[in-house]
Write an enzyme that holds these catalytic residues in place. Structure first.
Site, PDB file in Angstrom:
ATOM      1  N   ARG A 290     -14.082 -35.860 -20.878  1.00  0.00           N
ATOM      2  CA  ARG A 290     -14.388 -36.679 -19.853  1.00  0.00           C
ATOM      3  C   ARG A 290     -16.231 -36.863 -19.875  1.00  0.00           C
ATOM      4  O   ARG A 290     -16.840 -37.666 -19.365  1.00  0.00           O
ATOM      5  CB  ARG A 290     -13.851 -36.198 -18.744  1.00  0.00           C
TER       6      ARG A 290
ATOM      7  N   ASP B   8     -18.417 -32.814 -14.693  1.00  0.00           N
ATOM      8  CA  ASP B   8     -19.543 -33.221 -13.639  1.00  0.00           C
ATOM      9  C   ASP B   8     -20.936 -33.131 -14.215  1.00  0.00           C
ATOM     10  O   ASP B   8     -21.736 -33.528 -13.424  1.00  0.00           O
ATOM     11  CB  ASP B   8     -19.137 -32.048 -12.770  1.00  0.00           C
TER      12      ASP B   8
ATOM     13  N   SER C  48      -7.438 -29.582  -6.659  1.00  0.00           N
ATOM     14  CA  SER C  48      -7.045 -30.595  -5.941  1.00  0.00           C
ATOM     15  C   SER C  48      -5.874 -31.044  -6.047  1.00  0.00           C
ATOM     16  O   SER C  48      -4.927 -31.527  -5.316  1.00  0.00           O
ATOM     17  CB  SER C  48      -8.044 -31.825  -6.255  1.00  0.00           C
TER      18      SER C  48
ATOM     19  N   HIS D 259     -15.548 -27.067  -7.765  1.00  0.00           N
ATOM     20  CA  HIS D 259     -14.471 -28.089  -8.308  1.00  0.00           C
ATOM     21  C   HIS D 259     -15.288 -29.460  -8.128  1.00  0.00           C
ATOM     22  O   HIS D 259     -16.358 -29.499  -8.815  1.00  0.00           O
ATOM     23  CB  HIS D 259     -13.209 -28.109  -7.443  1.00  0.00           C
TER      24      HIS D 259
ATOM     25  N   HIS E  76     -15.107 -24.066 -17.616  1.00  0.00           N
ATOM     26  CA  HIS E  76     -14.117 -24.536 -16.994  1.00  0.00           C
ATOM     27  C   HIS E  76     -12.867 -23.426 -17.143  1.00  0.00           C
ATOM     28  O   HIS E  76     -12.839 -22.603 -17.903  1.00  0.00           O
ATOM     29  CB  HIS E  76     -13.575 -25.698 -18.004  1.00  0.00           C
TER      30      HIS E  76
HETATM   31  N1  CMX Z   1     -22.639 -20.610 -15.048  1.00  0.00           N
HETATM   32  C1  CMX Z   1     -22.610 -19.290 -14.768  1.00  0.00           C
HETATM   33  N2  CMX Z   1     -21.480 -18.279 -14.614  1.00  0.00           N
HETATM   34  C2  CMX Z   1     -20.332 -19.102 -14.967  1.00  0.00           C
HETATM   35  C3  CMX Z   1     -20.260 -20.521 -15.379  1.00  0.00           C
HETATM   36  C4  CMX Z   1     -21.229 -21.309 -15.260  1.00  0.00           C
HETATM   37  N3  CMX Z   1     -21.241 -22.668 -15.447  1.00  0.00           N
HETATM   38  N4  CMX Z   1     -18.692 -20.676 -15.460  1.00  0.00           N
HETATM   39  C5  CMX Z   1     -18.345 -19.493 -15.537  1.00  0.00           C
HETATM   40  N5  CMX Z   1     -19.107 -18.550 -14.986  1.00  0.00           N
HETATM   41  C6  CMX Z   1     -18.953 -17.026 -14.757  1.00  0.00           C
HETATM   42  C7  CMX Z   1     -17.936 -17.102 -13.572  1.00  0.00           C
HETATM   43  O1  CMX Z   1     -18.539 -17.184 -12.407  1.00  0.00           O
HETATM   44  C8  CMX Z   1     -17.300 -15.752 -13.887  1.00  0.00           C
HETATM   45  O2  CMX Z   1     -18.193 -14.566 -13.183  1.00  0.00           O
HETATM   46  P1  CMX Z   1     -17.625 -13.566 -12.374  1.00  0.00           P
HETATM   47  O3  CMX Z   1     -16.894 -12.667 -13.403  1.00  0.00           O
HETATM   48  O4  CMX Z   1     -19.007 -12.946 -11.771  1.00  0.00           O
HETATM   49  O5  CMX Z   1     -16.869 -13.920 -11.385  1.00  0.00           O
HETATM   50  C9  CMX Z   1     -17.087 -15.296 -15.245  1.00  0.00           C
HETATM   51  O6  CMX Z   1     -18.093 -16.356 -15.847  1.00  0.00           O
HETATM   52  C10 CMX Z   1     -15.875 -15.966 -15.866  1.00  0.00           C
HETATM   53  O7  CMX Z   1     -15.518 -17.131 -15.512  1.00  0.00           O
HETATM   54  P2  CMX Z   1     -14.365 -17.998 -16.100  1.00  0.00           P
HETATM   55  O8  CMX Z   1     -13.095 -17.362 -16.450  1.00  0.00           O
HETATM   56  O9  CMX Z   1     -15.250 -18.291 -17.464  1.00  0.00           O
HETATM   57  O10 CMX Z   1     -14.478 -19.331 -15.253  1.00  0.00           O
HETATM   58  P3  CMX Z   1     -13.346 -19.576 -14.042  1.00  0.00           P
HETATM   59  O11 CMX Z   1     -12.085 -20.184 -14.659  1.00  0.00           O
HETATM   60  O12 CMX Z   1     -13.401 -18.318 -13.277  1.00  0.00           O
HETATM   61  O13 CMX Z   1     -14.280 -20.681 -13.401  1.00  0.00           O
HETATM   62  C11 CMX Z   1     -15.446 -22.817 -12.905  1.00  0.00           C
HETATM   63  C12 CMX Z   1     -14.366 -21.942 -13.873  1.00  0.00           C
HETATM   64  C13 CMX Z   1     -15.215 -24.167 -13.403  1.00  0.00           C
HETATM   65  C14 CMX Z   1     -15.344 -22.554 -11.650  1.00  0.00           C
HETATM   66  C15 CMX Z   1     -16.777 -22.054 -13.657  1.00  0.00           C
HETATM   67  O14 CMX Z   1     -17.190 -22.395 -14.811  1.00  0.00           O
HETATM   68  C16 CMX Z   1     -18.061 -22.578 -12.846  1.00  0.00           C
HETATM   69  O15 CMX Z   1     -18.287 -22.092 -11.801  1.00  0.00           O
HETATM   70  N6  CMX Z   1     -18.573 -23.669 -13.285  1.00  0.00           N
HETATM   71  C17 CMX Z   1     -19.855 -24.176 -12.514  1.00  0.00           C
HETATM   72  C18 CMX Z   1     -19.129 -25.179 -11.276  1.00  0.00           C
HETATM   73  C19 CMX Z   1     -18.512 -26.421 -12.018  1.00  0.00           C
HETATM   74  O16 CMX Z   1     -19.001 -26.932 -12.794  1.00  0.00           O
HETATM   75  N7  CMX Z   1     -17.395 -26.524 -11.541  1.00  0.00           N
HETATM   76  C20 CMX Z   1     -16.780 -28.043 -12.111  1.00  0.00           C
HETATM   77  C21 CMX Z   1     -15.725 -27.932 -12.823  1.00  0.00           C
HETATM   78  C22 CMX Z   1     -14.833 -29.256 -13.187  1.00  0.00           C
HETATM   79  C23 CMX Z   1     -14.059 -29.899 -11.864  1.00  0.00           C
HETATM   80  O17 CMX Z   1     -13.166 -29.346 -11.455  1.00  0.00           O
HETATM   81  O18 CMX Z   1     -14.913 -30.558 -11.391  1.00  0.00           O
END
Ligand code: CMX
Length: 435
Positions: free
Chosen positions: A327, A373, A241, A271, A318
């Site tokens: 937060r 979140d 964002s 996000h 994250h």
């Molecule tokens: N549950 C399951 N798998 C997860 C995970 C979770 N909560 N968080 C990360 N992973 C997975 C990723 O999908 C990724 O898998 P692939 O290799 O198959 O693509 C792997 O772990 C490595 O990811 P990472 O490097 O740890 O995390 P990223 O920087 O790629 O992604 C985020 C960060 C937030 C998108 C991810 O942790 C996620 O999808 N979390 C759940 C959604 C969420 O809560 N988002 C809100 C974030 C805060 C915000 O901005 O509001």
């Protein structure tokens, strides 16, 4: 000029030569190197943006202008009898780096209140949306409809000097910020409580209290709103964002275009939408359990079932953070104080006990800890905002504070049009001798 604008101008004059010197004398110094995995992996971690408004340390979490969230909540002035500070005060801090006095915030509150009206045509745009529409789509369109009010655009066409860009942007940003909560409350009432009608703003109330009033919510929802907007305001500049807002504004699009784009980026499930995904996911568990609190084994099974079906656990993980998000902790403290017996809070608490170990065992997520979140929907639900589709709108109102503050500074320091370079896959293969 208002007190805040005067102070901001002083700060801009101090900062401008520092930025100019960095470019002129150290423009060729190397700060970072880029790996192939970063180019293909969403530019993760590449040091390529600059902001003085907030900094995200992976282990410590966010600091606004050097202050941790607990410090911000403790030191910013508060309305009489309130537990949480004025949101207006946070805008002052983000823009200037100085903690405002009570008087400075109260003056700013008057300034905000004078800007707090939404034209009828914005209400018409909102009303024209079918009631099944996403509140984020409506919010984005409502902000876009206000674009005709941009002072920056008018002055740009009149030949405004680059040195004055920040001033017109400040006016646009402050106008928009004052209107965002009104637009949010209008969308809420239209979608979920059409029978109640809409309330006009109360000129005696600060931003958080007025939002609660316009939402039709009693105390302590005023404090919930203040806390919510403050903790979501900024998370340095690389998140989707904030980065989107900055990118769009870098072409000198005005803040209405930029903030609307920021909202569109926030609306994704990885996000800002994750806050409502958490609630949707928890409600699924609650239904499975027939309302009773699951045992630790039942909770673990639900988490594993989600992972094994190829979904992420919303509210966990994250891109930058490597520990529990402060937060999350701020909201947890609030819940422990105000709603320790809340059913959903108990679910969230129980999740905290099992998810990190499971994510570690699962072995993918680099950060097994909860993010903002995981907790935020529970607070809203407790105070009667059970329409979880709406939660990301609240995030967007808060995030606007940081995004718009950054855009004012982008203009003040003359940051350039953003234009990274792309390569073809073949070029990268050749560079790393993959053939
Ligand atoms: N549950 C399951 N798998 C997860 C995970 C979770 N909560 N968080 C990360 N992973 C997975 C990723 O999908 C990724 O898998 P692939 O290799 O198959 O693509 C792997 O772990 C490595 O990811 P990472 O490097 O740890 O995390 P990223 O920087 O790629 O992604 C985020 C960060 C937030 C998108 C991810 O942790 C996620 O999808 N979390 C759940 C959604 C969420 O809560 N988002 C809100 C974030 C805060 C915000 O901005 O509001």
């Amino acid at each position: 000029m208002s007190g805040l604008k005067d102070k901001l101008y002083e700060k801009i004059q101090v900062q401008r030569p520092k930025t100019a010197r960095l470019v002129k004398e150290f423009g060729d110094s190397v700060v970072d190197q880029v790996k192939v995995s970063q180019i293909i992996g969403g530019m993760r971690g590449i040091k390529s943006l600059v902001t003085d408004i907030s900094y995200l340390d992976p282990m410590e979490g966010i600091r606004y202008r050097g202050f941790t969230l607990p410090e911000v909540l403790e030191k910013l002035p508060k309305p009489k009898g309130a537990e949480m500070p004025y949101v207006e005060g946070l805008y002052y801090l983000l823009l200037t780096g100085d903690m405002p006095t009570q008087k400075e915030v109260e003056d700013l509150m008057v300034d905000f209140n004078n800007r707090r009206t939404i034209p009828q045509y914005v209400k018409d745009v909102i009303d024209a949306f079918p009631s099944e529409s996403s509140p984020m789509a409506i919010l984005s369109a409502a902000v876009m409809s206000l674009e005709r009010e941009s002072l920056f655009n008018i002055k740009y066409k009149q030949g405004m000097s680059k040195m004055d860009y920040w001033d017109a942007t400040y006016e646009d940003a402050t106008n928009l910020l004052a209107k965002m909560p009104l637009i949010g409350a209008y969308i809420y009432n239209k979608l979920y409580h059409p029978e109640k009608g809409h309330r006009y703003a109360d000129p005696t109330l600060d931003l958080g209290a007025n939002f609660a009033y316009m939402m039709g919510k009693d105390k302590p929802y005023d404090d919930v709103s203040r806390m919510y907007f403050i903790i979501h305001a900024d998370h340095e500049s690389g998140n989707v964002s904030a980065h989107t807002g900055h990118l769009v504004a870098s072409s000198l699009s005005d803040v209405y275009y930029a903030n609307s784009a920021m909202i569109n980026g926030l609306a994704g499930p990885l996000h800002g939408l994750a806050n409502q995904e958490v609630l949707r996911w928890l409600q699924g568990l609650r239904e499975q359990m027939g309302g009773k609190l699951p045992s630790e084994e039942e909770m673990k099974k639900y988490v594993w079932d989600t992972l094994n079906s190829g979904q992420v656990i919303p509210g966990y993980g994250h891109a930058v953070l490597r520990k529990t998000d402060p937060r999350y902790s701020v909201q947890r403290e609030f819940c422990l104080k105000h709603l320790p017996e809340d059913d959903l809070f108990k679910y969230v608490d129980a999740l905290y006990k099992v998810v990190p170990d499971i994510l570690r065992e699962h072995g993918k997520a680099k950060n097994p800890w909860p993010n903002v979140d995981a907790q935020s929907g529970v607070v809203q639900w407790h105070y009667g905002v059970t329409q979880y589709d709406f939660y990301t709108v609240l995030f967007a109102i808060g995030r606007s504070l940081g995004v718009l503050s950054n855009i004012i500074w982008d203009r003040a320091l003359g940051y350039s049009l953003e234009r990274p370079k792309s390569l073809t896959t073949k070029m990268i293969e050749d560079m790393v001798h993959a053939n």
